[in-house]
Write an enzyme that holds these catalytic residues in place. Structure first.
Site, PDB file in Angstrom:
ATOM      1  N   ARG A  46     -33.688 -14.738   8.423  1.00 40.17           N
ATOM      2  CA  ARG A  46     -33.785 -15.852   9.381  1.00 40.17           C
ATOM      3  C   ARG A  46     -33.136 -15.456  10.712  1.00 40.17           C
ATOM      4  NH1 ARG A  46     -30.109 -19.553   9.376  1.00 40.17           N
ATOM      5  NH2 ARG A  46     -30.016 -19.917   7.154  1.00 40.17           N
ATOM      6  N   TYR A  98     -51.490 -28.862  26.505  1.00 38.76           N
ATOM      7  CA  TYR A  98     -51.864 -28.754  25.100  1.00 38.76           C
ATOM      8  C   TYR A  98     -51.440 -30.018  24.337  1.00 38.76           C
ATOM      9  CZ  TYR A  98     -52.157 -27.044  20.358  1.00 38.76           C
ATOM     10  OH  TYR A  98     -52.456 -26.907  19.027  1.00 38.76           O
ATOM     11  N   ASP A 170     -46.525 -22.092  29.704  1.00 38.53           N
ATOM     12  CA  ASP A 170     -47.294 -21.827  28.496  1.00 38.53           C
ATOM     13  C   ASP A 170     -48.436 -20.903  28.922  1.00 38.53           C
ATOM     14  OD1 ASP A 170     -49.111 -21.829  26.380  1.00 38.53           O
ATOM     15  OD2 ASP A 170     -48.593 -23.857  25.752  1.00 38.53           O
ATOM     16  N   LYS A 195     -53.508 -17.276  19.206  1.00 32.49           N
ATOM     17  CA  LYS A 195     -54.697 -17.146  20.032  1.00 32.49           C
ATOM     18  C   LYS A 195     -54.887 -15.663  20.421  1.00 32.49           C
ATOM     19  CE  LYS A 195     -54.253 -21.522  19.379  1.00 32.49           C
ATOM     20  NZ  LYS A 195     -53.639 -22.445  20.330  1.00 32.49           N
TER      21      LYS A 195
HETATM   22  C1  LIG Z   1     -52.607 -23.489  20.209  1.00 32.96           C
HETATM   23  C2  LIG Z   1     -51.716 -23.761  21.359  1.00 32.96           C
HETATM   24  C3  LIG Z   1     -50.371 -24.127  21.172  1.00 32.96           C
HETATM   25  C4  LIG Z   1     -49.763 -24.344  19.800  1.00 32.96           C
HETATM   26  O1  LIG Z   1     -49.789 -23.192  19.035  1.00 32.96           O
HETATM   27  P1  LIG Z   1     -49.882 -23.133  17.427  1.00 32.96           P
HETATM   28  O2  LIG Z   1     -49.810 -21.684  17.165  1.00 32.96           O
HETATM   29  O3  LIG Z   1     -51.164 -23.786  17.023  1.00 32.96           O
HETATM   30  O4  LIG Z   1     -48.697 -23.899  16.903  1.00 32.96           O
HETATM   31  C5  LIG Z   1     -49.582 -24.319  22.300  1.00 32.96           C
HETATM   32  N1  LIG Z   1     -50.099 -24.187  23.540  1.00 32.96           N
HETATM   33  C6  LIG Z   1     -51.386 -23.861  23.747  1.00 32.96           C
HETATM   34  C7  LIG Z   1     -51.888 -23.737  25.135  1.00 32.96           C
HETATM   35  C8  LIG Z   1     -52.239 -23.637  22.676  1.00 32.96           C
HETATM   36  O5  LIG Z   1     -53.526 -23.333  22.893  1.00 32.96           O
END
Ligand SMILES: *Cc1c(COP(=O)(O)O)cnc(C)c1O
Length: 381
Positions: A46, A98, A170, A195
């Site tokens: 952890r 998001y 982000d 992603k």
């Molecule tokens: C998918 C996404 C998230 C969240 O990510 P997870 O891996 O699904 O928890 C946050 N910000 C953006 C822009 C995203 O596309």
């Protein structure tokens, strides 16, 4: 060293034990102490793990950071970043972001006494007007999902520094290949590695990348205290994905822009929303702050919701699914899928209407992708 080289080598030396060229999966929860009271470099997964360390060092190198942290999901990275705030702090957030981040801010952060204010950060006067003495964080997301709005990170960063406010981007949609938030003056870059970074639609993971040592120490503390770190096996998979990030992004960028240009020529399509199209209102900013336009964008069907649903039910190569950033092409309907939980009035006010379709363009041959969209529109292209 350049991005392509760092993606393959940063953080990864042959393993000291057997010389394994790929970082081994240290699938262990705990590590033996060499001596009483003296842990080795790692003591408990952890808190830290060699496979995770390799991934984190690679991520830091890719965005010109000094420290990176890998989390169990993009949302775990969001929650850990927001845990930097205290009750009574004010956070200014771009008003199109998001859905999961919106949900966390409005249902969790707000209940913890954090003042959350949504502002259109394309308007820098609105940002200046929103700053209060207790503003601690400005949260950007660019380009946004699904409307492809951009924020000028250099300008936002300059305003934040005047007031000593921390900034976060982000960077999920752009990926580290297309956009470098720390170079543009942001303090924290956040990714859903689910992603583009992992890129193969087989892992859920997140990341935070920073330059400042004191900020890194606080995030490291929170990653351990909250227990949000990514497991060794997932770290291994993401590291494997990263090796091809630059070639994948080149293909995503080229395919998506070619499809966006093709869509603009179609009578069935009323608008294509892609930051590198001449018709995009923020194209100059996009060219200045991004290396490529990315693989995900949206378009509107002239025939409205019926035409959109018809297209979505007729595609064969594109898969009808949420998420984005994988090698395979996906298509979705924000109105009924990713953004269905946003109240209807708010969706309409934002411009997320029934005619809108979002595609995550994969790295298949672009002619096959165009042929699929053409047949789904009911013509031969
Ligand atoms: C998918 C996404 C998230 C969240 O990510 P997870 O891996 O699904 O928890 C946050 N910000 C953006 C822009 C995203 O596309």
């Amino acid at each position: 060293m350049r991005f392509e080289t760092l993606a393959i080598h940063a953080g990864q030396q042959p393993d000291p034990t057997y010389g394994a060229v790929m970082p081994p999966i240290y699938q262990t929860s705990t590590f033996a102490f060499p001596e009483v009271g003296k842990p080795g470099e790692f003591d408990y997964t952890r808190s830290g793990n060699p496979t995770r360390r390799a991934l984190e060092d690679c991520l830091a190198a890719l965005e010109g950071g000094t420290h990176a942290f890998a989390f169990g999901s993009g949302m775990a990275a969001v929650a850990t970043a927001l845990a930097l705030l205290d009750t009574g702090d004010h956070v200014v957030v771009h008003d199109d972001l998001y859905g999961g981040t919106y949900r966390y801010l409005t249902t969790v952060s707000s209940r913890q006494g954090i003042q959350v204010e949504f502002v259109d950060l394309r308007n820098l006067d609105a940002l200046r007007a929103a700053v209060r003495p207790n503003t601690r964080l400005i949260w950007t997301e660019t380009p946004t999902n699904p409307l492809m709005h951009l924020q000028d990170l250099q300008a936002v960063g300059a305003i934040a520094r005047e007031h000593g406010i921390m900034t976060l981007t982000d960077n999920t949609f752009a990926s580290p290949y297309n956009q470098q938030p720390l170079d543009l003056g942001m303090d924290i870059s956040l990714h859903s590695m689910t992603k583009y970074i992992n890129g193969h639609s087989d892992v859920i993971a997140g990341a935070l990348i920073v330059r400042d040592d004191a900020l890194a120490a606080r995030i490291k503390f929170l990653q351990n205290a909250l227990g949000t770190g990514l497991s060794p096996f997932e770290c291994f998979l993401v590291l494997r994905g990263i090796k091809t990030l630059s070639v994948r992004m080149e293909a995503h960028n080229a395919n998506a822009l070619a499809i966006a240009r093709w869509l603009e020529t179609r009578p069935e399509v009323s608008q294509a929303l892609h930051p590198f199209l001449e018709s995009h209102p923020q194209r100059d900013l996009a060219m200045r702050q991004m290396r490529g336009g990315g693989g995900t964008f949206s378009f509107r069907m002239r025939g409205g919701g019926d035409a959109a649903v018809r297209l979505l039910s007729r595609v064969r190569l594109f898969t009808l699914a949420e998420s984005l950033g994988g090698v395979e092409s996906l298509i979705e309907h924000p109105w009924t899928m990713t953004h269905a939980s946003v109240p209807e009035d708010a969706r309409r006010a934002m411009g997320i209407t029934e005619d809108l379709i979002r595609i995550s363009v994969g790295i298949e041959h672009v002619d096959d992708l165009i042929a699929d969209l053409a047949q789904a529109m009911g013509t031969d292209g």
